[in-house]
Enzyme design. Structure first.
Site, PDB file in Angstrom:
ATOM      1  N   ASP A 328     -25.243  61.439  -4.006  1.00  0.00           N
ATOM      2  CA  ASP A 328     -26.109  62.263  -4.823  1.00  0.00           C
ATOM      3  C   ASP A 328     -27.151  62.846  -3.865  1.00  0.00           C
ATOM      4  OD1 ASP A 328     -27.424  63.183  -7.226  1.00  0.00           O
ATOM      5  OD2 ASP A 328     -28.944  61.703  -6.735  1.00  0.00           O
TER       6      ASP A 328
HETATM    7  P1  ADP Z   1     -30.010  66.063  -8.721  1.00  0.00           P
HETATM    8  O1  ADP Z   1     -28.559  66.295  -8.915  1.00  0.00           O
HETATM    9  O2  ADP Z   1     -30.513  66.791  -7.527  1.00  0.00           O
HETATM   10  O3  ADP Z   1     -30.375  64.622  -8.733  1.00  0.00           O
HETATM   11  P2  ADP Z   1     -30.778  66.418 -11.504  1.00  0.00           P
HETATM   12  O4  ADP Z   1     -29.405  66.231 -12.042  1.00  0.00           O
HETATM   13  O5  ADP Z   1     -31.785  65.368 -11.792  1.00  0.00           O
HETATM   14  O6  ADP Z   1     -30.793  66.774  -9.948  1.00  0.00           O
HETATM   15  O7  ADP Z   1     -31.346  67.796 -12.056  1.00  0.00           O
HETATM   16  C1  ADP Z   1     -30.652  68.991 -11.807  1.00  0.00           C
HETATM   17  C2  ADP Z   1     -31.545  70.183 -12.057  1.00  0.00           C
HETATM   18  O8  ADP Z   1     -31.936  70.219 -13.428  1.00  0.00           O
HETATM   19  C3  ADP Z   1     -32.828  70.137 -11.270  1.00  0.00           C
HETATM   20  O9  ADP Z   1     -32.689  70.747 -10.005  1.00  0.00           O
HETATM   21  C4  ADP Z   1     -33.767  70.949 -12.174  1.00  0.00           C
HETATM   22  O10 ADP Z   1     -33.578  72.300 -11.954  1.00  0.00           O
HETATM   23  C5  ADP Z   1     -33.281  70.618 -13.560  1.00  0.00           C
HETATM   24  N1  ADP Z   1     -34.045  69.533 -14.173  1.00  0.00           N
HETATM   25  C6  ADP Z   1     -33.589  68.315 -14.533  1.00  0.00           C
HETATM   26  N2  ADP Z   1     -34.556  67.578 -15.083  1.00  0.00           N
HETATM   27  C7  ADP Z   1     -35.672  68.321 -15.037  1.00  0.00           C
HETATM   28  C8  ADP Z   1     -37.036  68.139 -15.437  1.00  0.00           C
HETATM   29  N3  ADP Z   1     -37.460  67.012 -15.992  1.00  0.00           N
HETATM   30  N4  ADP Z   1     -37.888  69.149 -15.237  1.00  0.00           N
HETATM   31  C9  ADP Z   1     -37.485  70.291 -14.694  1.00  0.00           C
HETATM   32  N5  ADP Z   1     -36.249  70.532 -14.286  1.00  0.00           N
HETATM   33  C10 ADP Z   1     -35.340  69.588 -14.463  1.00  0.00           C
HETATM   34 MG    MG Z   2     -30.577  62.527  -9.163  1.00  0.00          MG
END
Ligand code: ADP
Ligand code: MG
Length: 637
Positions: A328
């Protein structure tokens, strides 16, 4: 106040040690009597009364044989026929042949082998126990009046406040109320670098307070603490069995009857009872029995010392065969501590307003994005409000309502899904200056107020970990992320991951892993356990990073990594491969000793006493071979 401060774990161990002490006494007394008989027979030859020497040997044999006979009877009653029966038979046969000294010598070497075997089993457990016996037995609780009172740790309750001084271990998992200090958490995380602790930080039972005095409020006690869970995990991992261990168990029932038949054949064809005894002794499968468990326990102990908890021994088998590793991004390859790098409101919107709407909407979120915004807002003295309703959409964003207006913060594609017009922002990401920034958009009602650009730092050691994986022959490394293309590419280039998938929703991460598996790859997924639980569960082996203090991580993963050091991943794979080859070597050694020994015993080259010595040698070699694993990775702490 109860007087008993001894924990059950300790009782268990001292019982085992006591039993060993008794066996040692028996071995010494019995061994001396048998030796005495040999000396009498050698010095005085036939001149002394034969019965004196024989008598000494008979008593010696009975003493030496006692623990073996009693185990044999117990095994028989349980319907298990193992080595104790073979040894008992051999001793009885020697008696029948009036070879009392042979019987004594066989009994002696067998008992010594059993003791060494037990000793190392206790030794491996002891190394695990020593991890656990770190919780102090006394605690200094603060009364309502602020007085210190010295109490037993078992009287400590959730919500109590205790005080620790420099050099003391924490008695429970707790949250710091006052004071600052540095803490050595190596016992749990396997990282010896001390960690700074101040108000509101969590401290863990069994870790050591180094520099300052602190008061802390108890969060979890006893079995519920992180250390308690570590103990539970190790103990239950030890009980699980590898597929081929189960196979050996299945065939074990046939083993003893086969040996008995062989012995009968030897007796019928040679009528040489010495050969029969040698056959019985040499075919005791001691070395085979300890071959795999000793290696497994050693590997578990080595991993635990580095803060890696392997939940099931089958994961050792799997980790050795991993072909592809999926990481991840946020919080795994990167630190997961975002910083706001840019605030870009649309015309007519103030910077402070953009931040205020964003933080108010995010005020209940634990996502790193939310944390970063709150930090900036605090620094800039921007206040935020509580929303009337709040909802977080995993991997997409959050939405909340204020006075009937719905505010959203999240990725552009999600806002478009919600029906907002995002056309004006189509080319934002093409700009050089926004490259490698994570962007979230802020909307109030149907209007997009602007976007916020955030940056995250690559984790130190990430590039090295990927390189080490390559050295182990694992060329296929992947990164999956919900973030945008340019950030994904930037991180991949920095750490050397071979390919990536950007813009993934949580279920797409799972699909990615499943897809790889469908192509026949054995996949390891490395994630954070909270956001990435589905990915961890979908992979063949899921490693949760930074699992200290997180229940979810420990539950959803096959391996819980108590620290954030990515270099533990290649080590885990190396250790598993090493453990597998040690098991193979052990089985080969054990089998070779039995097969060659059997042949030599049947043709009469190996005497019963030599057979007992050979048997002991085979077992000891196996155990020492496994013990090499315990020290693996010592230089990594
Ligand atoms: P990663 O795969 O990098 O761990 P996430 O799956 O947690 O990222 O989130 C993917 C995308 O969704 C983030 O890059 C953001 O754009 C958006 N996102 C998710 N949760 C939030 C939040 N609480 N506030 C703002 N944006 C969010
Ligand atoms: Mg994550």
């Amino acid at each position: 106040m109860p007087e008993n401060t001894v924990s059950c774990g300790c009782c268990g161990e001292s019982q085992a040690s006591q039993k060993l002490g008794k066996q040692l006494t028996l071995a010494l007394v019995g061994g001396t009597l048998v030796l005495n008989s040999y000396i009498l027979a050698t010095i005085f030859g036939e001149s002394v009364d034969k019965h004196v020497a024989d008598f000494s040997a008979i008593i010696g044999t009975l003493i030496l044989g006692f623990p073996i006979f009693s185990s044999a009877v117990k095994d028989l009653l349980k319907g298990r026929v193992y080595m104790n029966e073979l040894v008992t038979l051999a001793i009885i046969a020697a008696f029948a042949n009036q070879e009392y000294r042979t019987a004594g010598a066989v009994g002696f070497f067998m008992l010594v082998t059993i003791m060494i075997e037990k000793r190392t089993a206790i030794g491996a457990e002891a190394s695990i126990e020593s991890l656990i016996r770190l919780t102090p037995t006394r605690a200094r609780r603060l009364t309502a009046a602020g007085q210190e009172e010295d109490i037993d740790v078992s009287d400590l309750r959730v919500g109590d406040i205790f005080r620790v001084r420099p050099g003391e271990n924490f008695p429970a998992d707790a949250r710091v109320v006052t004071g600052t200090s540095t803490v050595n958490q190596a016992t749990i995380t396997g990282e010896s670098l001390p960690v700074d602790k101040a108000k509101d930080d969590e401290v863990y039972a069994g870790t050591q307070n180094l520099t300052g005095a602190m008061d802390a409020k108890v969060l979890r006690v006893g079995e519920d603490t992180t250390l308690g869970k570590v103990k539970d995990l190790i103990v239950s991992a030890e009980k699980t069995r590898l597929p081929f261990m189960r196979m050996i168990d299945q065939y074990a029932g046939y083993y003893t009857p086969t040996v008995l038949m062989l012995a009968a054949l030897v007796w019928i064809s040679t009528t040489d009872l010495d050969r029969v005894i040698a056959v019985l002794v040499v075919s005791c499968p001691c070395a085979l029995i300890v071959a795999t468990p000793s290696a497994v326990v050693a590997a578990l102990a080595a991993a635990a010392r580095l803060g890696m908890l392997i939940k099931d021994v089958t994961h050792i088998e799997l980790a050795a065969r991993v072909k592809a590793v999926v990481f991840d991004k946020t919080g795994t390859l990167t630190e997961g501590i975002l910083e706001v790098a840019r605030l870009q409101p649309v015309d007519g919107v103030e910077l402070a307003d953009l931040l205020k709407v964003a933080t108010s909407t995010e005020c209940h979120s634990n996502h790193p994005t939310a944390t970063a915004m709150r930090k900036l807002a605090r620094e800039a003295d921007v206040t935020w409000e509580d929303p009337e309703s709040y909802e977080e959409v995993p991997g997409k964003g959050v939405q909340a309502s204020f006075d009937g207006a719905v505010c959203r913060v999240g990725r552009k594609t999600w806002l478009a899904e919600c029906g907002l017009d995002v056309a004006a922002f189509d080319h934002v990401e093409d700009d050089e200056s926004v490259q490698a920034m994570s962007l979230v958009y802020v909307a109030k009602g149907d209007l997009i107020l602007g976007w916020i650009g955030l940056r995250d730092a690559v984790r130190p050691g990430a590039a090295e970990a990927i390189r080490e994986l390559g050295d182990l022959g694992i060329e296929k490394t992947y990164m999956v992320t919900g973030d945008n293309e340019s950030v994904a590419k930037d991180v991949c280039d920095k750490v050397g991951v071979s390919s990536y998938r950007a813009g993934c929703l949580p279920h797409e991460k799972v699909a990615f892993v499943e897809n790889l598996r469908a192509r026949g790859e054995l996949v390891a997924f490395i994630g954070d356990g909270v956001n990435d639980a589905p990915g961890l569960a979908a992979s063949d082996i899921g490693v949760a990073m930074g699992a200290i203090g997180s229940d979810v991580a420990v539950h959803s993963a096959s391996v819980a990594l108590m620290n954030n050091d990515l270099r533990r991943i290649p080590f885990l794979i190396w250790l598993s491969r090493k453990a597998r080859s040690v098991m193979k070597q052990n089985l080969t050694i054990g089998l070779a000793f039995i097969i060659i020994g059997l042949y030599l015993a049947m043709v009469g080259v190996v005497t019963p006493v030599l057979a007992a010595v050979l048997h002991a040698a085979g077992t000891i070699i196996t155990l020492f071979n496994s013990a090499r694993l315990v020290r693996a990775g010592e230089d990594m702490i």
